[in-house]
Design a protein around this motif. Structure first.
Motif, PDB file in Angstrom:
ATOM      1  N   LEU A 132       0.791  -1.245  -0.111  1.00 14.40           N
ATOM      2  CA  LEU A 132      -0.066   0.076  -0.030  1.00 14.40           C
ATOM      3  C   LEU A 132       0.819   1.174   0.021  1.00 14.40           C
ATOM      4  O   LEU A 132       0.403   2.317  -0.675  1.00 14.40           O
ATOM      5  N   LEU A 133       1.928   1.160   0.693  1.00 12.56           N
ATOM      6  CA  LEU A 133       2.894   2.571   0.710  1.00 12.56           C
ATOM      7  C   LEU A 133       3.627   2.713  -0.527  1.00 12.56           C
ATOM      8  O   LEU A 133       3.865   3.967  -0.644  1.00 12.56           O
ATOM      9  N   ASN A 134       3.608   1.663  -1.230  1.00 12.37           N
ATOM     10  CA  ASN A 134       4.713   1.794  -2.446  1.00 12.37           C
ATOM     11  C   ASN A 134       3.949   1.930  -3.666  1.00 12.37           C
ATOM     12  O   ASN A 134       4.205   2.238  -4.892  1.00 12.37           O
ATOM     13  N   ASN A 135       2.456   1.763  -3.607  1.00 13.68           N
ATOM     14  CA  ASN A 135       1.740   1.812  -4.681  1.00 13.68           C
ATOM     15  C   ASN A 135       0.444   2.914  -4.415  1.00 13.68           C
ATOM     16  O   ASN A 135      -0.511   2.360  -3.835  1.00 13.68           O
ATOM     17  N   PRO A 136       0.349   3.971  -4.946  1.00 12.23           N
ATOM     18  CA  PRO A 136      -0.906   4.866  -4.636  1.00 12.23           C
ATOM     19  C   PRO A 136      -2.017   4.469  -5.225  1.00 12.23           C
ATOM     20  O   PRO A 136      -3.065   4.633  -4.681  1.00 12.23           O
ATOM     21  N   GLU A 137      -2.030   3.675  -6.212  1.00 11.13           N
ATOM     22  CA  GLU A 137      -3.443   3.111  -6.856  1.00 11.13           C
ATOM     23  C   GLU A 137      -3.867   2.043  -5.776  1.00 11.13           C
ATOM     24  O   GLU A 137      -5.361   2.027  -5.455  1.00 11.13           O
ATOM     25  N   LYS A 138      -2.929   0.996  -5.402  1.00 10.42           N
ATOM     26  CA  LYS A 138      -3.662   0.368  -4.285  1.00 10.42           C
ATOM     27  C   LYS A 138      -4.269   0.954  -2.999  1.00 10.42           C
ATOM     28  O   LYS A 138      -4.909   0.397  -2.481  1.00 10.42           O
ATOM     29  N   LEU A 139      -3.298   2.019  -2.476  1.00  8.38           N
ATOM     30  CA  LEU A 139      -3.496   2.626  -1.465  1.00  8.38           C
ATOM     31  C   LEU A 139      -5.157   3.238  -1.434  1.00  8.38           C
ATOM     32  O   LEU A 139      -5.900   3.281  -0.595  1.00  8.38           O
ATOM     33  N   GLU A 140      -5.619   3.981  -2.824  1.00 10.47           N
ATOM     34  CA  GLU A 140      -6.580   4.581  -2.995  1.00 10.47           C
ATOM     35  C   GLU A 140      -7.662   3.314  -3.164  1.00 10.47           C
ATOM     36  O   GLU A 140      -8.915   3.603  -2.538  1.00 10.47           O
ATOM     37  N   LYS A 141      -7.365   2.236  -3.504  1.00 10.02           N
ATOM     38  CA  LYS A 141      -8.588   1.157  -3.865  1.00 10.02           C
ATOM     39  C   LYS A 141      -8.807   0.732  -2.462  1.00 10.02           C
ATOM     40  O   LYS A 141     -10.108   0.429  -2.025  1.00 10.02           O
ATOM     41  N   PHE A 142      -7.538   0.673  -1.454  1.00 16.12           N
ATOM     42  CA  PHE A 142      -7.859   0.171  -0.069  1.00 16.12           C
ATOM     43  C   PHE A 142      -8.871   0.843   0.523  1.00 16.12           C
ATOM     44  O   PHE A 142      -9.699   0.686   1.499  1.00 16.12           O
ATOM     45  N   ALA A 143      -8.524   2.415   0.700  1.00 13.44           N
ATOM     46  CA  ALA A 143      -9.415   3.402   1.337  1.00 13.44           C
ATOM     47  C   ALA A 143     -10.655   3.289   0.787  1.00 13.44           C
ATOM     48  O   ALA A 143     -11.775   3.496   1.611  1.00 13.44           O
ATOM     49  N   ARG A 144     -11.056   3.319  -0.585  1.00 14.69           N
ATOM     50  CA  ARG A 144     -12.464   3.155  -1.076  1.00 14.69           C
ATOM     51  C   ARG A 144     -13.004   1.998  -0.487  1.00 14.69           C
ATOM     52  O   ARG A 144     -14.121   2.192  -0.248  1.00 14.69           O
TER      53      ARG A 144
END
Length: 97
Positions: A66-78
């Protein structure tokens, strides 16, 4: 009846050793039943420890991803926190059982 028993069985030390053994096996606070129960609990705790160590490893890997991939972080937050952009609407659908 006592005359038929061997001499060592009538000795004080043998009788004391037998009574001590019976006391330690059945009546002491650390008797065999408690030892088996504590041993089983120790095994369960080791299994729990291994399970939680695996879970910690999974969480650390997920965190790193999550910390290295902003797209995964956004998906996780959503998905998990229902975060959205100001211009978006969020619709939550739930399946009925």
């Amino acid at each position: 009846m006592l005359s038929k028993l061997p001499k060592f069985v009538k000795s004080f030390y043998f009788i004391f050793a037998v009574l001590f053994f019976i006391w330690m096996v059945f009546f002491d606070s650390n008797d065999l039943r408690n030892q088996f129960r504590m041993n089983r609990k120790l095994k369960d705790l080791y299994n729990e420890k291994a399970y939680y160590q695996e879970k910690i490893e999974e969480v650390l890997q997920e965190r790193e991803a999550l910390l290295n991939n902003p797209e995964k972080l956004e998906k996780f937050a959503r998905e998990n926190y229902l975060m959205k952009k100001k211009t978006e609407d969020v619709f939550i659908t739930r399946e009925e059982d």
